[in-house]
Each structure stands twice: as C-alpha cells, then as structure tokens.
Scaffold this motif. Sequence first.
Motif, mmCIF file in Angstrom:
data_model
loop_
_atom_site.group_PDB
_atom_site.id
_atom_site.type_symbol
_atom_site.label_atom_id
_atom_site.label_comp_id
_atom_site.label_asym_id
_atom_site.label_seq_id
_atom_site.Cartn_x
_atom_site.Cartn_y
_atom_site.Cartn_z
ATOM 1 N N ASP A 40 36.275 36.576 27.665
ATOM 2 C CA ASP A 40 36.131 38.011 27.917
ATOM 3 C C ASP A 40 35.061 38.275 28.964
ATOM 4 O OD1 ASP A 40 38.084 38.554 26.070
ATOM 5 O OD2 ASP A 40 36.697 39.050 24.444
ATOM 6 N N HIS A 93 42.293 37.916 37.740
ATOM 7 C CA HIS A 93 42.586 38.247 36.349
ATOM 8 C C HIS A 93 43.894 37.600 35.898
ATOM 9 C CE1 HIS A 93 39.933 42.098 36.574
ATOM 10 N NE2 HIS A 93 39.244 41.053 36.148
ATOM 11 N N TYR A 112 36.404 37.269 32.390
ATOM 12 C CA TYR A 112 37.426 38.230 32.827
ATOM 13 C C TYR A 112 36.783 39.541 33.295
ATOM 14 C CZ TYR A 112 41.779 40.928 32.702
ATOM 15 O OH TYR A 112 42.853 41.714 33.039
ATOM 16 N N ASN A 113 35.838 40.043 32.512
ATOM 17 C CA ASN A 113 35.251 41.355 32.804
ATOM 18 C C ASN A 113 34.284 41.334 33.975
ATOM 19 O OD1 ASN A 113 36.656 42.601 30.687
ATOM 20 N ND2 ASN A 113 35.071 42.064 29.197
ATOM 21 N N HIS A 114 33.779 40.158 34.330
ATOM 22 C CA HIS A 114 32.805 40.086 35.424
ATOM 23 C C HIS A 114 33.466 39.945 36.792
ATOM 24 C CE1 HIS A 114 29.634 39.764 32.418
ATOM 25 N NE2 HIS A 114 28.763 39.938 33.390
ATOM 26 N N ILE A 115 34.763 39.913 36.834
ATOM 27 C CA ILE A 115 35.448 39.911 38.138
ATOM 28 C C ILE A 115 35.905 41.332 38.440
ATOM 29 C CG2 ILE A 115 37.480 39.130 39.410
ATOM 30 C CD1 ILE A 115 37.284 36.471 38.098
ATOM 31 N N ASN A 116 35.190 41.993 39.308
ATOM 32 C CA ASN A 116 35.541 43.362 39.695
ATOM 33 C C ASN A 116 35.520 43.545 41.213
ATOM 34 O OD1 ASN A 116 32.779 43.318 40.197
ATOM 35 N ND2 ASN A 116 32.295 44.427 38.293
ATOM 36 N N ALA A 117 35.527 42.415 41.939
ATOM 37 C CA ALA A 117 35.537 42.440 43.403
ATOM 38 C C ALA A 117 36.241 41.173 43.879
ATOM 39 C CB ALA A 117 34.103 42.493 43.948
ATOM 40 N N HIS A 156 33.759 30.025 38.782
ATOM 41 C CA HIS A 156 33.881 31.041 37.735
ATOM 42 C C HIS A 156 34.714 30.540 36.561
ATOM 43 C CE1 HIS A 156 33.340 35.251 36.569
ATOM 44 N NE2 HIS A 156 34.580 35.215 36.092
ATOM 45 N N SER A 190 42.009 38.635 45.140
ATOM 46 C CA SER A 190 41.690 39.991 44.698
ATOM 47 C C SER A 190 41.334 39.939 43.222
ATOM 48 C CB SER A 190 42.897 40.901 44.914
ATOM 49 O OG SER A 190 43.949 40.528 44.041
ATOM 50 N N PRO A 191 40.695 40.968 42.701
ATOM 51 C CA PRO A 191 40.411 40.983 41.258
ATOM 52 C C PRO A 191 41.679 40.853 40.426
ATOM 53 C CG PRO A 191 39.116 42.665 42.372
ATOM 54 C CD PRO A 191 40.069 42.112 43.397
ATOM 55 N N GLU A 192 42.772 41.461 40.884
ATOM 56 C CA GLU A 192 44.028 41.380 40.136
ATOM 57 C C GLU A 192 44.552 39.944 40.097
ATOM 58 O OE1 GLU A 192 43.113 45.338 41.411
ATOM 59 O OE2 GLU A 192 43.429 43.528 42.634
#
Length: 485
Positions: A50, A19, A53-58, A68, A14-16
């Motif tokens: 950064d 992250h 980190y920010n490009h993982i949203n799915a 990645h 998951s994105p969480e």
Amino acid sequence: MGAGFLSASAQTLSPEQAHEDLLFLKHKLDILHPGLGYYTPKARVEQIFDSLYNHINAPVDYLGFFHHVSPLISTLKDGHTNLNHRKNFIDKSTRFVPFYIREADGKYYISHNMSADTSLRRGTELVTLNGRTLGDLHRLLMDVDRSGSDGDNLTGRKQWSLIQFADYYASWFGSTDSIAVQYRLPTDTLLRQTKLACPTAATFRSVFQKRYRNEIDRRPNLSVRMVDTLTRTAVLRVSTFMGPKKYDPLQIAFKKKLKQAFQQIQDQKVENLILDVQNNGGGVVLNSARLLQYWMPKPFRIMEHEQMKVAARRELVNRWNPLSAIQFSLLYKKDGYGGFSERATRRQYRPRKHMAFKGNLYFLMNGGSFSATTSVLSKTLDAGMGTYVGEACGGAYWGDFAGHFKTVTLPNSRLQVRIPLKKLTHAVNPGKANGFNVEPDFTVGRTYEDVLSGRDYMLNYTLNLIRDGIVVRKPLTTRPLQALR
C-alpha cells in the motif's frame, strides 16, 4: 490498460503505468507464491505494498521504478524470489566496476584489478566508490537483493553481493563510464584518490584471463583431488547440482560423473573426505539425493512435503499439450487446503552398497551454499554426520520455496520477477537443527593475509582439524544389507 513496451529511449512510466505494474505483480504473488506470509506476516506485506502504491503520484523513470519495486520483493525474505531487469537492460555495452572485492576484518580490498591502473594491486584497500564507503555500498546491495538467502540470514546476502559486486552495482546504479575511487595501497596509510574507466563485460573477462590466468579455477564439477596422503584426505568439489548436459531429463551424465568420483575415492582409500560446496547455489534435487546415497546409513527421503497453490496448476499444464494435464494428475493430488501436493514425496532413496564412503565427512560451506546444497547439508546433519567448516549456508534447515518457477513480466516497465511455485519441506527432525540455517561447527573467516595470498583458508583450516584428529560427528556404521547400484 497495458500501456505498451518501454523502449530504451523512453524510460519513464506514468503513475497509471506504475500502478498497473504494481497491481499485476501483487496479484501474481498472491495467487502463485507458496510462501507469502511465511517469513514476513501478510499484514506487513500488504502495508508495504500500500505504501509503495500510494507513494507514486508522479512520473517515474525506469531505474527509479526498479528501486521502488525492490522492497516488495525483499520483504518476502525468500532467496528464490528474484527481481530482475527487463530484457537487455544489462547488455554488451554495460560498463562495470573493474574489481573483484573481498572483505577481511571489516575492510574491503581489491583481490583482482581489471582497470588500466595496475598500481592498484592485490590487497589495496578500497575506501570509497563515487563518494560512498564500501561498507555502505555493501550493506545497500545486500539489503535490496536477497537472492540466495532465506529468512533473516545474512551470510548468503553478504556472500553474493560481494562476489558479484560489479553485477549488483550495475543492476542498482546502472552502467557507469567511470568511477571515482579513494584507496590505500598495501603497507601504506596514505589515502589516495583516482578516477578509473569502467570496462564492458567482455573487456573485464579478457583482462582477468590475461592478468590472472594462473588463478583461473579450471576444476570440473565433481572433481576429486588427494590433498594429504598421510591422513588419506581428499577434496570432492561439488560446484553445482545441475547436470553437465543441457538436455538430460534423467540427469544420467551427473549420475555417471558422481559414480566415477566415488570410484576414485574408493581406489585411493580415502579416509577423510572434504566436500567443498562453497558457492554451490543448488540445482536438481535428484542429484543432491544421489550424492547423499554415498554416505547415508539407511534409506531416506529428501522431502516430507511438496505443496503448491491451486493457481500453480495453470503454469504446469499447457492447454496445447493434453498430456501435460495427465502428467500433472499423475504427479500431484489435492492437498485438502485448496492446493496440490506431490504424490511421490515419500519416495525413499537407498544408500549405495558399493563405493559407499564410510570415513569422516567434512563440509566447506559459506553463504553461497544454497537450495539443493542446503538439502544435502540438512539431511547429513539430521543423520548425525559431518563436520561443518566456514559459515552458515544461505538456505533454511527446514526447506525452501523452489521446485518449479514462473517468471512474470510486468506489462509496462517489463521488469521480470521469478516466483517459486512449490513449498519444499525437508524430511528432517527440527530438534536436530543447529540453527535456522545449517551452522558451522568451526566458523572461519578471511584474513588480510588470505586476501594477499589468495589461499583457500577454509581448506587449510580443515586440514589442520584432520591432522589433529578432530571429528565433530563420526560416521555411522548401520547400513542396509542390500542397496541399489
């Protein structure tokens, strides 16, 4: 937090979870890695982190997450910092590209074929694998994995990603049952194509041993062979600085074999000694110092400084072993910069008096010559000795980040990252460097004829130098009156 182990049948984060893994890795790099910001400015490292980190949203699958994370490790440009798969990702069922591949004159050729199609003989040009050119694949693999190559040096990355092409390919793309190949047979311009089954590692090794049993290099480490009696030339193969025994903290077995090798060199009255350190990825620094003792002209140190961050102490001191804290205090002291430095860095090694080699030294080296091997090359060059043949080594003349390591396992993906704990600075004069790495005096590359014949082209070139009396740096004669045996 801590979302659990990622099983083979559930390979999505998951994105969480992704992250959390990225933050965990970044924290470990910040507190442990002694070279963060050395080759790439810290601001750039932060920028890359950064962005990742920010490009993982799915949700992201396991292999996608491996891809990645890769830029965060590769941007450090440190050959001792490695991103590795979770345990058992590569296992006995993994299937590999069925070739050993070599490059010559900008093209890629089969040197050994482990596929069922025996028509793809040595010297067959490989044009594409699964629709991608070999050049494109090689550039990709050498960019995503900088193992064995420091800074912006290319030779180490080129060397390992090609020598271990099948492993690198499986690591990046995963196991594949078959591959589509476009190729040209030797002496034929026709572009052909076929589809080949990919073998497991066991089958790969078995076929290699049957088809190429006469080509298997069975030379033991520290083996000596006379190659030219007329010029009194011998080759000492140093394939590793790791000792032959698993449990040998003082490296006595290596020391004994090294002494036997130089006794043989002395008995055979060798005048020109070729040190073959091609693809020697390093090992124990103590053993590199022991090798240097046989030709260095005066007492020497290997390292000028050995430093680590304060958090590294927790990795070396085991709370269940009270003696480890005492040992740490005996070996290290506070360096005044928020970390620790080695107390015994200034230890001197005395040259050998008996069996010291006083003739001409030649080194066969390539991008796979790394770590403790670079220490030998740097110290010898700094002493004004040796003739260097081949290509630039993989390590930096100044030193590296190594010594002790911590392998961290990311909590969700279970990816593993090996982080060096010490900054090792060679005791060398920067003004005597011939490049960022130790560069060759004579650059020698593989030709197509070398691929076909399988000959040792670097050795042949060096033998011709010796027969022509070419020595770039002659041996030094100043030696101490006494030396340790």
